[in-house]
Each structure stands twice: as structure tokens, then as C-alpha cells.
Design a protein around this motif. Structure first.
Motif, PDB file in Angstrom:
ATOM      1  N   SER A  67       2.169  15.439 -10.724  1.00 31.67           N
ATOM      2  CA  SER A  67       2.278  14.062 -11.191  1.00 31.67           C
ATOM      3  C   SER A  67       1.211  13.778 -12.241  1.00 31.67           C
ATOM      4  N   LEU A 104       0.699  10.771 -13.377  1.00 31.34           N
ATOM      5  CA  LEU A 104       0.077   9.514 -12.972  1.00 31.34           C
ATOM      6  C   LEU A 104      -1.025   9.752 -11.944  1.00 31.34           C
ATOM      7  N   ILE A 105      -0.734  10.546 -10.907  1.00 28.83           N
ATOM      8  CA  ILE A 105      -1.740  10.798  -9.878  1.00 28.83           C
ATOM      9  C   ILE A 105      -2.932  11.542 -10.467  1.00 28.83           C
ATOM     10  N   LEU A 133      -4.903   8.909 -12.686  1.00 28.33           N
ATOM     11  CA  LEU A 133      -5.615   7.920 -11.870  1.00 28.33           C
ATOM     12  C   LEU A 133      -6.697   8.585 -11.022  1.00 28.33           C
ATOM     13  N   GLN A 135     -10.615   7.442 -11.248  1.00 25.85           N
ATOM     14  CA  GLN A 135     -11.464   6.994 -10.146  1.00 25.85           C
ATOM     15  C   GLN A 135     -12.709   7.864 -10.019  1.00 25.85           C
ATOM     16  N   LEU A 177      -7.370   3.470  -4.233  1.00 25.91           N
ATOM     17  CA  LEU A 177      -6.521   3.659  -5.408  1.00 25.91           C
ATOM     18  C   LEU A 177      -5.496   4.770  -5.225  1.00 25.91           C
ATOM     19  N   THR A 178      -5.898   5.879  -4.619  1.00 23.63           N
ATOM     20  CA  THR A 178      -4.991   7.018  -4.517  1.00 23.63           C
ATOM     21  C   THR A 178      -3.746   6.718  -3.697  1.00 23.63           C
ATOM     22  N   THR A 191      -1.429   4.701  -5.773  1.00 27.19           N
ATOM     23  CA  THR A 191      -0.868   5.510  -6.858  1.00 27.19           C
ATOM     24  C   THR A 191       0.252   6.410  -6.352  1.00 27.19           C
ATOM     25  N   ILE A 206       3.380   4.232  -5.867  1.00 28.46           N
ATOM     26  CA  ILE A 206       3.956   3.876  -7.174  1.00 28.46           C
ATOM     27  C   ILE A 206       4.683   5.071  -7.775  1.00 28.46           C
ATOM     28  N   GLN A 207       4.070   6.231  -7.677  1.00 34.36           N
ATOM     29  CA  GLN A 207       4.661   7.421  -8.266  1.00 34.36           C
ATOM     30  C   GLN A 207       5.987   7.783  -7.586  1.00 34.36           C
TER      31      GLN A 207
END
Length: 508
Positions: free
Chosen positions: A250, A252-253, A256, A260, A421-422, A425, A428-429
Motif C-alpha cells: 500500500s 498510502l500505508i 502515512l 508518522q 494513525l496507522t 490508515t 481507509i486503505q
């Protein structure tokens, strides 16, 4: 500002003591270090600087007026070099090999001068402190004086001004000449890593060990090292980001996760400065980035792997088909029901692209499972690591003590970000971006939003008779649209099925 040459018409300049360039020649074998070979080697080493095009201003760095030597009555002062004792005070560093007799006479004259106070003041620069009594020296040295103002400037140079950096640029060029002269330029991996000098190389000439030093050159070397280390830190960050993306699959992951990790540094600095009131922050503290890159990436891997494991450990729907019907009935109210439930899907429960309460509940239970497992593992590793760094606070060496405190804060803040946050995320992913929330249970989903296609026929909603007594509205015209078996399992079949629904049946 000027191009870096001496100020026109300036007959005499100020000596820039910060930019004195010294070369030290060392030999201590119990014998007189001044021999024809060593004198020639001293001269040739000094000639590297003397013959550099920037010394007298014969053209370098894009200007034919460049010159950095200290002027006296319009002329460059002769470098203070032991070669002047053997070749003459104004020699031009051609460095021919002298005879044994010539060297012996000049050497005897030097040691004779050292027997008087005045002579020691004049010639003591060239020898070590034991030379007047021992009659020999283990080392000697040379010095090149740099002057200012340079061309285009009116005042004397000081550390950190524009003239200083022009002189620094010239000295970097001189250093490259010296490294080339002694065969010390970095090659292979050392050059690839940004090193300018072969760390295993030794500057030797004619049996002499040679060292050179200038504060300006030291400053340039430090800046070069910092820039190189910064590049390595950036490379490390890019590599860790790439590996997170590869492991998680991913973008995105991975992005992000790296964000962080980076955010933990300034947030920790805020606590370090504002709350703990520690103002010391130097190069050692910046090394925390390498610590947090490893710890932070590992924490992301633990959370993501726990999430992947939850796919097999947490049952979809929470149990039997009856349980799924009850969950569906409890989650779809009268208003939302036509949106999320008025479809027929292969696996039974509603699996709408826009909102699937059963699958959303499954994701919540999966995250609860993954979060509880990852929280314990990440907490234990982060806490023990942070405590190990906090333990350095008792060190009497202040830079080490403060580094440990800052690194521990970075690890704690990274833990906070990973556990907040993780997880968001990941949801969302997988739930909103990939559209894979029907993948595990086998539902085939429409490419259109808020709808699923029916596997078994035109009757819409397998729960239409059991959920709150809802029944689908009568179909709108055209009432009959021919749908063959093949088109039912195709994107075109989705379109045909939707044509049979009234416009109010779905809110898209």
C-alpha cells in the motif's frame, strides 16, 4: 559583490588569522630530518599550494584575477616554509635536489641560531621545542598567509561572511590538489558514499609524514560531512518508505507510516524543549532519526501483520446466516434499508459498495482483534527501548544524556502515532480505497456505487420478507428486459438489472 580576487589598488592587506594554512612535516627516527630528499619533499609539498592558480591570482574558479595570498606592498608574501632556509628566502619552489653539503650547511646554520633567544624567536617556528638542546628536530612546518579584502570588498574578512566562504572554496580546491598529490582521493565505494578522501590513505613524501590544517578547511570539511550525512539520512528514509510500501502493498500505508515516523521528531523536540526545558540540541541528537526509522517501521509492520492475521481469526458476519440476518436487520433502518439491503448477493448478506453494515461490523471486530494484539507487542518493545535510552540520562556527559532523553521521547511519540494513525490508515486503505470489502466472503461486486448485482434472479433482496416487512416496490417500465444467464454475471448484466428498478429504489 566581487568575484573573489584581491581588491584592486590594495598594496597591503589584513592577515586573516582564521585562514592561516599550515603544513606539518614529521619524521622522528633519531637522525637529522633535513636531508636532500626530505628538503625536496618539503618543497614539493609546499609547491602544491604555492603553484595553485588561486594563490597569486593567475586564474581559477572562473576569474583570471583570483588571488588569496597576503599582499605586502602589492606583492604576495613568501610562504613561511623551511624550504626558504635551503633554497633562499624568495625562491619560486622549483624544488631541485640539493647536495648533501648544501643541506648540511643550511641545517647547521638553523641549529646555531637556536642557541640564542633572538634566533629561537625567529627560527623556532621551524623546529620542535627540544631542538635547541638536542641539535635536531622531529618535525617542521610551513604556513601560508591568506589576506583580505578580496576584489570587490572594502572590509576585512571575518568568519562566516561572503569573503570567508570564497576563501573556503579556494582551500577546498587546494585540498583536492594535496589529496591528488599524495594519492589520497577517495575511490570506489568511499567516493560513492560521498567521502572526499581515502580514509586508509597516508600522506607521505620522501620519508616524511605530512599533515595540513586550516580552520577554514576544517569548517568546509565539517559542512561536507554534514551534507553527506544528510544525504544518507534521506536515502535511509526513502529506503524505509519503499520497504514499508513493498511489505504492506500500500502506497498510502507506506507514506502515512513514514509521515508518522518523521512527525515524531518535531513533536518530541517540542516536549524536549518546552516541557523538559532542555535547550541543548546538537549533531548527536539528529542521529535519533536512524533509531526511529528502524523502530517506527517495525511498529507499522506489527500493526499491519496483526490486521492481516485478523482476516483468518475473526469470522465474517459473526456466526451463522441467521446471525447475519439479525445483524443486518438491526443495522438497516427504514430510511437506509433500500440503499444497503435491496439487493441480492452471492454470499447472502448485503455487500453494497457505498455502505455494508455487516462488513463494516466485521472490520470493526477485525481492528479490535488486531489493535489488542499489536498494542501489547508494540508497547513492550517501545517501552523497553525508551527506558534503555532514558537510562542514559544519568550519564555525566551532557550530550549523551540529552541524546538519550530525546531518542526516548521520539520512540514514545512514535508509539502514540502508530496506535492512532496507522489503524485509521489501514481502514481507509482497505475499506474505502481498494473496495475489497467483499473479497474474503466471495461477493462479486458492481463497479457502480451503492449497489450489488443479483446472482439468482430478478427478485431483489434475500431478506425482503424477514427484515421489517419490507418488500421491493413494483418494477418500473420497461418491465421486461431480456437478461440471459451470461449477462447476469457481467458488468452489462449489472446495468440491465438496474434498468428494471424504479428510480427511487436506490440513492446513488
Amino acid at each position: 559583490e566581487g568575484e573573489g580576487a584581491h581588491a584592486s589598488g590594495s598594496a597591503t592587506q589584513n592577515l586573516i588569522t582564521a585562514t592561516l594554512f599550515a603544513i606539518r612535516h614529521h619524521q622522528c627516527n633519531g637522525e637529522n630530518m633535513f636531508t636532500p630528499e626530505t628538503v625536496k619533499a618539503i618543497c614539493e609539498t609546499d609547491a602544491v599550494v604555492y603553484n595553485n592558480l588561486g594563490w597569486k591570482g593567475t586564474g581559477i574558479m572562473g576569474s583570471d584575477k583570483m588571488g588569496f595570498c597576503l599582499l605586502s606592498n602589492g606583492e604576495c608574501e613568501q610562504p613561511i616554509s623551511p624550504s626558504n632556509l635551503f633554497y633562499g628566502s624568495n625562491h619560486n619552489f622549483t624544488c631541485e635536489l640539493l647536495s648533501d653539503e648544501e643541506v648540511a650547511v643550511a641545517s647547521a646554520t638553523l641549529y646555531a641560531h637556536l642557541t640564542t633567544t633572538a634566533g629561537e624567536l625567529t627560527y623556532g617556528f621551524y623546529v620542535d621545542k627540544a631542538a635547541p638542546t638536542d641539535g635536531q628536530t622531529c618535525w617542521t612546518r610551513s604556513m601560508f598567509k591568506v589576506g583580505s579584502p578580496l576584489r570587490g570588498y572594502t572590509g576585512a574578512s571575518s568568519v562566516g561572511d561572503k569573503q570567508f566562504y570564497k576563501i573556503q572554496e579556494w582551500m577546498a580546491d587546494v585540498q583536492e590538489d594535496l589529496q591528488g598529490f599524495f594519492g589520497m582521493k577517495a575511490e570506489g565505494f568511499q567516493a560513492l558514499a560521498g567521502q572526499s578522501v581515502n580514509l586508509g590513505g597516508v600522506a607521505t613524501k620522501g620519508g616524511l609524514d605530512v599533515n595540513w590544517f586550516s580552520i577554514v578547511m576544517q569548517n568546509a570539511e565539517m559542512m561536507h560531512t554534514v551534507a553527506n550525512d544528510t544525504n544518507m539520512a534521506v536515502f535511509s528514509m526513502l529506503f524505509v518508505w519503499f520497504w514499508i510500501v513493498m511489505h504492506t502493498g500500500s502506497f498510502l500505508i507506506g507514506s502515512l507510516g513514514m509521515l508518522q515516523i518523521v512527525l515524531s521528531l518535531p513533536v518530541s523536540l517540542f516536549i524536549y524543549r518546552v516541557i523538559f526545558r532542555i535547550w541543548f540540541f546538537d549533531t548527536l541528537q539528529t542521529l535519533a532519526i536512524f533509531v526511529i526509522l528502524g523502530v517506527g517501521a517495525d511498529d507499522v509492520f506489527v500493526m499491519v501483520d496483526a490486521w492481516v492475521q485478523s482476516r483468518d481469526e475473526v469470522p465474517y458476519g459473526g456466526g451463522s446466516d441467521e446471525d447475519e440476518e439479525q445483524k443486518l436487520a438491526s443495522k438497516c433502518d427504514d430510511k437506509a434499508f433500500p440503499v444497503c439491503c435491496a439487493t441480492c448477493c452471492c454470499a447472502g448478506p448485503c455487500a453494497c459498495m457505498g455502505h455494508d453494515p455487516v462488513r463494516a461490523d466485521w472490520y470493526v471486530r477485525r481492528m479490535e482483534y488486531a489493535y489488542s494484539r499489536a498494542m501489547k507487542a508494540v508497547f513492550n518493545t517501545s517501552w523497553t527501548t525508551a527506558m534503555a535510552f532514558f537510562a542514559t540520562a544519568v550519564s555525566p556527559i551532557m550530550p549523551i544524556s540529552t541524546f538519550g532523553i530525546y531518542a526516548a521521547l521520539c520512540i514514545i511519540m512514535n508509539y502514540v502515532f502508530v496506535m492512532t494513525l496507522t489503524p485509521a490508515t489501514i481502514i481507509i486503505q482497505e475499506y474505502y480505497m481498494e473496495g475489497t470489502h467483499g473479497e474474503s466472503s466471495g461477493e462479486k461486486q458492481s463497479s457502480l456505487p451503492n449497489c450489488c448485482w443479483c446472482c439468482s434472479g430478478p427478485n431483489f433482496g434475500p431478506f425482503s420478507d424477514t427484515v421489517k416487512g419490507w418488500t421491493p416496490p413494483p418494477p418500473s417500465k420497461p418491465e421486461k428486459v431480456p437478461i440471459d444467464e451470461e449477462s447476469k454475471v457481467s458488468g452489462w448484466g449489472v446495468y440491465l438489472v438496474l434498468l428494471r428498478l424504479p428510480a427511487t429504489s436506490f440513492r446513488i
